[in-house]
Design a protein around this motif. Sequence first.
Motif, short mmCIF file in Angstrom:
data_model
loop_
_atom_site.label_atom_id
_atom_site.label_comp_id
_atom_site.label_asym_id
_atom_site.label_seq_id
_atom_site.Cartn_x
_atom_site.Cartn_y
_atom_site.Cartn_z
N PHE A 152 -9.37 0.85 32.20
CA PHE A 152 -9.23 -0.30 33.09
C PHE A 152 -10.30 -1.33 32.77
O PHE A 152 -11.49 -1.00 32.70
N ILE A 153 -9.86 -2.57 32.58
CA ILE A 153 -10.76 -3.67 32.27
C ILE A 153 -10.41 -4.84 33.20
O ILE A 153 -9.22 -5.08 33.46
N THR A 154 -11.42 -5.55 33.66
CA THR A 154 -11.18 -6.73 34.49
C THR A 154 -11.85 -7.94 33.88
O THR A 154 -12.91 -7.84 33.26
N TYR A 155 -11.20 -9.08 34.05
CA TYR A 155 -11.73 -10.37 33.61
C TYR A 155 -11.58 -11.36 34.76
O TYR A 155 -10.70 -11.21 35.61
N GLN A 156 -12.42 -12.37 34.74
CA GLN A 156 -12.31 -13.46 35.70
C GLN A 156 -12.10 -14.74 34.93
O GLN A 156 -12.73 -14.96 33.89
N SER A 157 -11.21 -15.59 35.43
CA SER A 157 -10.97 -16.86 34.76
C SER A 157 -12.23 -17.72 34.85
O SER A 157 -13.10 -17.50 35.70
N ALA A 158 -12.31 -18.70 33.97
CA ALA A 158 -13.47 -19.59 33.93
C ALA A 158 -13.66 -20.26 35.29
O ALA A 158 -12.71 -20.71 35.91
N GLY A 159 -14.89 -20.29 35.74
CA GLY A 159 -15.21 -20.95 37.00
C GLY A 159 -15.10 -20.09 38.23
O GLY A 159 -15.51 -20.49 39.31
N LEU A 160 -14.54 -18.90 38.11
CA LEU A 160 -14.41 -18.00 39.26
C LEU A 160 -15.72 -17.23 39.43
O LEU A 160 -16.14 -16.50 38.55
N ARG A 161 -16.36 -17.44 40.57
CA ARG A 161 -17.63 -16.75 40.83
C ARG A 161 -17.35 -15.42 41.53
O ARG A 161 -16.26 -15.17 41.99
N GLY A 162 -18.38 -14.61 41.63
CA GLY A 162 -18.24 -13.32 42.30
C GLY A 162 -18.04 -12.21 41.29
O GLY A 162 -18.28 -12.38 40.09
N GLU A 163 -17.58 -11.08 41.79
CA GLU A 163 -17.35 -9.92 40.92
C GLU A 163 -15.94 -9.40 41.12
O GLU A 163 -15.37 -9.52 42.19
N GLY A 195 -18.89 -17.50 47.66
CA GLY A 195 -18.86 -18.86 48.20
C GLY A 195 -18.59 -18.88 49.69
O GLY A 195 -18.20 -17.87 50.29
N VAL A 196 -18.78 -20.03 50.31
CA VAL A 196 -18.57 -20.16 51.76
C VAL A 196 -17.10 -20.43 52.10
O VAL A 196 -16.67 -20.13 53.21
N SER A 197 -16.34 -20.99 51.19
CA SER A 197 -14.94 -21.26 51.49
C SER A 197 -14.04 -20.16 50.95
O SER A 197 -14.37 -19.47 49.98
#
Length: 183
Positions: free
Chosen positions: A62-73, A99-101
Amino acid sequence: MSIAKKAGQLGLLAVAMFGFGFALVPLYDVFCDITGLNGKTDNTAAVAAQGVNEHRQITVEFITYQSAGLRGEFTPSVQRLSVHPGEMHRVDFTVTNPGVSGQVLRAIPSVSPGRAAAYLRKTECFCFQEQPLDGRATAVMPMTFYVDEALPADIEVFTLSYTLYDISEQVAAQGGNDGGQNG
């Protein structure tokens, strides 16, 4: 040949090219569904397996990626799992929004090698629909699956990866979800 006739032909050609380009995405999806290429998985729930083959073992990574600009984990609860065909398993994926929103997220799965995708049966998956996530929140998103016994014998290991995208703007533009800000 007159200039007006040439211009008409060129205009018609431009419209045809635009139409063909517009049709490529659904045609590509159909092609991938039929051939099993590109590691695309079925985004509908499968029915539970009928039996377990305890004589065969397959490793699922299992591997996870986040798109560019997506913060967090965005992380899976396990990196790899040894499974028997037909045996149900649950893997939890944790996502945080610092983020707050609020955000609306969409996970796109992919399997490598691509031909293994046709044998991965997900009975529950966060990838089946968009996932609203409040600001400064963490969510655990389950994925329940089994590997079909018909998986070719030469595939002993395959990788399931998810790329997480923030689709909040697209959802807001469609007048949909409020981005998880109200609940």
